[in-house]
Design a protein around this motif. Structure first.
Motif, PDB file in Angstrom:
ATOM      1  N   HIS A   1       0.849  -1.194   0.000  1.00  0.00           N
ATOM      2  CA  HIS A   1       0.000   0.000   0.000  1.00  0.00           C
ATOM      3  C   HIS A   1       0.886   1.246   0.000  1.00  0.00           C
ATOM      4  O   HIS A   1       1.995   1.214   0.531  1.00  0.00           O
ATOM      5  CB  HIS A   1      -0.891   0.041   1.242  1.00  0.00           C
ATOM      6  CG  HIS A   1      -1.928  -1.029   1.262  1.00  0.00           C
ATOM      7  ND1 HIS A   1      -1.649  -2.339   1.575  1.00  0.00           N
ATOM      8  CD2 HIS A   1      -3.248  -0.989   0.980  1.00  0.00           C
ATOM      9  CE1 HIS A   1      -2.759  -3.050   1.505  1.00  0.00           C
ATOM     10  NE2 HIS A   1      -3.742  -2.255   1.147  1.00  0.00           N
ATOM     11  N   VAL A   2       0.355   2.324  -0.553  1.00  0.00           N
ATOM     12  CA  VAL A   2       1.060   3.609  -0.559  1.00  0.00           C
ATOM     13  C   VAL A   2       0.076   4.686  -0.114  1.00  0.00           C
ATOM     14  O   VAL A   2      -1.068   4.715  -0.585  1.00  0.00           O
ATOM     15  CB  VAL A   2       1.607   3.953  -1.963  1.00  0.00           C
ATOM     16  CG1 VAL A   2       2.197   5.358  -1.987  1.00  0.00           C
ATOM     17  CG2 VAL A   2       2.645   2.931  -2.405  1.00  0.00           C
ATOM     18  N   VAL A   3       0.521   5.555   0.798  1.00  0.00           N
ATOM     19  CA  VAL A   3      -0.288   6.678   1.251  1.00  0.00           C
ATOM     20  C   VAL A   3       0.471   7.970   0.964  1.00  0.00           C
ATOM     21  O   VAL A   3       1.616   8.124   1.385  1.00  0.00           O
ATOM     22  CB  VAL A   3      -0.599   6.582   2.766  1.00  0.00           C
ATOM     23  CG1 VAL A   3      -1.412   7.787   3.232  1.00  0.00           C
ATOM     24  CG2 VAL A   3      -1.326   5.288   3.078  1.00  0.00           C
ATOM     25  N   PHE A   4      -0.166   8.870   0.236  1.00  0.00           N
ATOM     26  CA  PHE A   4       0.395  10.206   0.005  1.00  0.00           C
ATOM     27  C   PHE A   4      -0.053  11.074   1.168  1.00  0.00           C
ATOM     28  O   PHE A   4      -1.220  11.471   1.247  1.00  0.00           O
ATOM     29  CB  PHE A   4      -0.127  10.794  -1.313  1.00  0.00           C
ATOM     30  CG  PHE A   4       0.427  10.133  -2.530  1.00  0.00           C
ATOM     31  CD1 PHE A   4       1.505  10.692  -3.195  1.00  0.00           C
ATOM     32  CD2 PHE A   4      -0.120   8.960  -3.014  1.00  0.00           C
ATOM     33  CE1 PHE A   4       2.028  10.084  -4.324  1.00  0.00           C
ATOM     34  CE2 PHE A   4       0.394   8.344  -4.138  1.00  0.00           C
ATOM     35  CZ  PHE A   4       1.472   8.911  -4.798  1.00  0.00           C
ATOM     36  N   MET A   5       0.875  11.338   2.090  1.00  0.00           N
ATOM     37  CA  MET A   5       0.538  12.095   3.291  1.00  0.00           C
ATOM     38  C   MET A   5       1.817  12.650   3.885  1.00  0.00           C
ATOM     39  O   MET A   5       2.830  11.966   3.935  1.00  0.00           O
ATOM     40  CB  MET A   5      -0.141  11.172   4.308  1.00  0.00           C
ATOM     41  CG  MET A   5      -0.322  11.779   5.675  1.00  0.00           C
ATOM     42  SD  MET A   5      -0.899  10.554   6.866  1.00  0.00           S
ATOM     43  CE  MET A   5      -2.619  10.962   6.923  1.00  0.00           C
TER      44      MET A   5
ATOM     45  N   GLY B   1      -1.869  -1.606  -7.212  1.00  0.00           N
ATOM     46  CA  GLY B   1      -3.217  -1.250  -7.652  1.00  0.00           C
ATOM     47  C   GLY B   1      -3.688   0.057  -7.042  1.00  0.00           C
ATOM     48  O   GLY B   1      -3.343   0.397  -5.909  1.00  0.00           O
ATOM     49  N   GLN B   2      -4.494   0.787  -7.808  1.00  0.00           N
ATOM     50  CA  GLN B   2      -5.013   2.060  -7.299  1.00  0.00           C
ATOM     51  C   GLN B   2      -5.803   1.887  -6.012  1.00  0.00           C
ATOM     52  O   GLN B   2      -5.791   2.767  -5.162  1.00  0.00           O
ATOM     53  CB  GLN B   2      -5.907   2.732  -8.350  1.00  0.00           C
ATOM     54  CG  GLN B   2      -5.167   3.480  -9.414  1.00  0.00           C
ATOM     55  CD  GLN B   2      -6.085   4.386 -10.202  1.00  0.00           C
ATOM     56  OE1 GLN B   2      -7.032   4.952  -9.667  1.00  0.00           O
ATOM     57  NE2 GLN B   2      -5.798   4.520 -11.472  1.00  0.00           N
ATOM     58  N   ARG B   3      -6.467   0.769  -5.856  1.00  0.00           N
ATOM     59  CA  ARG B   3      -7.249   0.559  -4.636  1.00  0.00           C
ATOM     60  C   ARG B   3      -6.366   0.384  -3.410  1.00  0.00           C
ATOM     61  O   ARG B   3      -6.845   0.358  -2.290  1.00  0.00           O
ATOM     62  CB  ARG B   3      -8.179  -0.631  -4.816  1.00  0.00           C
ATOM     63  CG  ARG B   3      -9.266  -0.321  -5.816  1.00  0.00           C
ATOM     64  CD  ARG B   3     -10.244  -1.438  -5.964  1.00  0.00           C
ATOM     65  NE  ARG B   3     -11.222  -1.066  -6.973  1.00  0.00           N
ATOM     66  CZ  ARG B   3     -11.857  -1.921  -7.729  1.00  0.00           C
ATOM     67  NH1 ARG B   3     -11.632  -3.211  -7.593  1.00  0.00           N
ATOM     68  NH2 ARG B   3     -12.725  -1.515  -8.621  1.00  0.00           N
ATOM     69  N   ARG B   4      -5.075   0.269  -3.612  1.00  0.00           N
ATOM     70  CA  ARG B   4      -4.114   0.169  -2.506  1.00  0.00           C
ATOM     71  C   ARG B   4      -3.345   1.479  -2.319  1.00  0.00           C
ATOM     72  O   ARG B   4      -2.337   1.519  -1.624  1.00  0.00           O
ATOM     73  CB  ARG B   4      -3.155  -0.980  -2.771  1.00  0.00           C
ATOM     74  CG  ARG B   4      -3.860  -2.317  -2.730  1.00  0.00           C
ATOM     75  CD  ARG B   4      -2.910  -3.445  -3.049  1.00  0.00           C
ATOM     76  NE  ARG B   4      -3.582  -4.717  -2.930  1.00  0.00           N
ATOM     77  CZ  ARG B   4      -3.479  -5.522  -1.875  1.00  0.00           C
ATOM     78  NH1 ARG B   4      -2.734  -5.187  -0.855  1.00  0.00           N
ATOM     79  NH2 ARG B   4      -4.113  -6.663  -1.856  1.00  0.00           N
ATOM     80  N   ILE B   5      -3.844   2.534  -2.957  1.00  0.00           N
ATOM     81  CA  ILE B   5      -3.204   3.852  -2.865  1.00  0.00           C
ATOM     82  C   ILE B   5      -4.195   4.829  -2.246  1.00  0.00           C
ATOM     83  O   ILE B   5      -5.361   4.873  -2.635  1.00  0.00           O
ATOM     84  CB  ILE B   5      -2.756   4.346  -4.258  1.00  0.00           C
ATOM     85  CG1 ILE B   5      -1.684   3.402  -4.831  1.00  0.00           C
ATOM     86  CG2 ILE B   5      -2.248   5.785  -4.187  1.00  0.00           C
ATOM     87  CD1 ILE B   5      -1.287   3.702  -6.267  1.00  0.00           C
ATOM     88  N   THR B   6      -3.717   5.608  -1.269  1.00  0.00           N
ATOM     89  CA  THR B   6      -4.538   6.613  -0.606  1.00  0.00           C
ATOM     90  C   THR B   6      -3.873   7.972  -0.752  1.00  0.00           C
ATOM     91  O   THR B   6      -2.671   8.106  -0.538  1.00  0.00           O
ATOM     92  CB  THR B   6      -4.709   6.282   0.893  1.00  0.00           C
ATOM     93  OG1 THR B   6      -5.370   5.020   1.010  1.00  0.00           O
ATOM     94  CG2 THR B   6      -5.511   7.351   1.621  1.00  0.00           C
ATOM     95  N   VAL B   7      -4.671   8.973  -1.092  1.00  0.00           N
ATOM     96  CA  VAL B   7      -4.208  10.358  -1.117  1.00  0.00           C
ATOM     97  C   VAL B   7      -4.892  11.055   0.050  1.00  0.00           C
ATOM     98  O   VAL B   7      -6.120  11.161   0.089  1.00  0.00           O
ATOM     99  CB  VAL B   7      -4.555  11.057  -2.452  1.00  0.00           C
ATOM    100  CG1 VAL B   7      -4.154  12.527  -2.414  1.00  0.00           C
ATOM    101  CG2 VAL B   7      -3.890  10.338  -3.621  1.00  0.00           C
ATOM    102  N   SER B   8      -4.106  11.504   1.022  1.00  0.00           N
ATOM    103  CA  SER B   8      -4.635  12.162   2.207  1.00  0.00           C
ATOM    104  C   SER B   8      -4.455  13.663   2.065  1.00  0.00           C
ATOM    105  O   SER B   8      -3.387  14.148   1.708  1.00  0.00           O
ATOM    106  CB  SER B   8      -3.904  11.650   3.451  1.00  0.00           C
ATOM    107  OG  SER B   8      -4.456  12.233   4.602  1.00  0.00           O
ATOM    108  N   THR B   9      -5.497  14.418   2.358  1.00  0.00           N
ATOM    109  CA  THR B   9      -5.498  15.855   2.128  1.00  0.00           C
ATOM    110  C   THR B   9      -6.262  16.588   3.225  1.00  0.00           C
ATOM    111  O   THR B   9      -7.087  15.989   3.904  1.00  0.00           O
ATOM    112  CB  THR B   9      -6.134  16.174   0.755  1.00  0.00           C
ATOM    113  OG1 THR B   9      -6.219  17.590   0.578  1.00  0.00           O
ATOM    114  CG2 THR B   9      -7.528  15.593   0.624  1.00  0.00           C
TER     115      THR B   9
ATOM    116  N   THR C   1      -8.099   5.799  -2.951  1.00  0.00           N
ATOM    117  CA  THR C   1      -8.856   6.344  -1.830  1.00  0.00           C
ATOM    118  C   THR C   1      -8.461   7.791  -1.609  1.00  0.00           C
ATOM    119  O   THR C   1      -7.280   8.134  -1.631  1.00  0.00           O
ATOM    120  CB  THR C   1      -8.574   5.526  -0.545  1.00  0.00           C
ATOM    121  OG1 THR C   1      -9.011   4.188  -0.761  1.00  0.00           O
ATOM    122  CG2 THR C   1      -9.288   6.116   0.668  1.00  0.00           C
ATOM    123  N   LEU C   2      -9.449   8.635  -1.401  1.00  0.00           N
ATOM    124  CA  LEU C   2      -9.213  10.034  -1.051  1.00  0.00           C
ATOM    125  C   LEU C   2      -9.621  10.205   0.406  1.00  0.00           C
ATOM    126  O   LEU C   2     -10.784  10.045   0.767  1.00  0.00           O
ATOM    127  CB  LEU C   2     -10.031  10.966  -1.943  1.00  0.00           C
ATOM    128  CG  LEU C   2      -9.867  12.457  -1.656  1.00  0.00           C
ATOM    129  CD1 LEU C   2      -8.442  12.908  -1.964  1.00  0.00           C
ATOM    130  CD2 LEU C   2     -10.859  13.270  -2.463  1.00  0.00           C
TER     131      LEU C   2
END
Length: 181
Positions: free
Chosen positions: A41-45, A71-79, A103-104
């Motif tokens: 998984h990857v989280v942009f935070m 996969g995109q479903r394993r990526i989260t963009v936190s804002t 995920t947003l």
């Protein structure tokens, strides 16, 4: 980071510049090298507000998805939910990625605008109602359709720090705001 949240160490240094796509991807590659396997998984935070660097973030998502197989479903963009960037994110995600399945996660910081401004003084321009309205817009436009390119998961983040009557009241106010959206 230009957001300068009082609770965030990154914001205290101010904005030097935004990361380029290759620098974002290099961070994931570094983790892969240390772990000796691909991250699941990857989280942009942290280290900057992702939606203020939207083009590089979306290009990095495309690279992580296409080239590294995450996969995109394993990526989260936190804002924090910068209102002027939210509709742009929806449009650019389809344009650059062909689909929006990541995920947003939107950090709300407080259940209503008055309390948000007390906690984070710069949030007077970051109107909570606009952020919550975006959740309603995306639900209507994306989640309510049968188009599987639009399987965007939206998560409002709000942390209850202590179990007190005030925090319970905060949670109820937030819930009413989300229901009204």
């Amino acid at each position: 980071c230009p957001m300068a949240c009082r609770f965030c160490a990154t914001g205290k240094g101010g904005l030097q510049r935004s990361l380029h796509t290759h620098e974002i991807v290099a961070q994931v590659l570094s983790v892969r090298e240390v772990m000796q396997r691909r991250p699941s998984h990857v989280v942009f935070m942290g280290m900057g507000e992702p939606l203020l660097n939207i083009e590089a973030v979306l290009d990095a998502i495309r690279c992580l998805n296409d080239d590294l197989g995450i996969g995109q479903r394993r990526i989260t963009v936190s804002t924090v939910g910068v209102p002027r960037t939210l509709p742009k994110l929806a449009e650019l995600a389809m344009e650059r990625l062909g689909r929006a399945q990541f995920t947003l996660a939107v950090s709300l910081h407080a259940p209503n605008q008055t309390l948000r401004e007390e906690k984070l003084h710069w949030l007077d321009w970051l109107v909570l109602a606009v952020v919550l309205a975006f959740f309603g817009y995306i639900w209507w436009k994306i989640e309510g359709t049968l188009n599987y390119n639009w399987r965007w998961h939206l998560i409002p983040n709000y942390i209850l720090r202590f179990h007190t009557e005030r925090e319970e009241w905060f949670a109820n106010v937030l819930l009413q705001g989300l229901i009204a959206t």
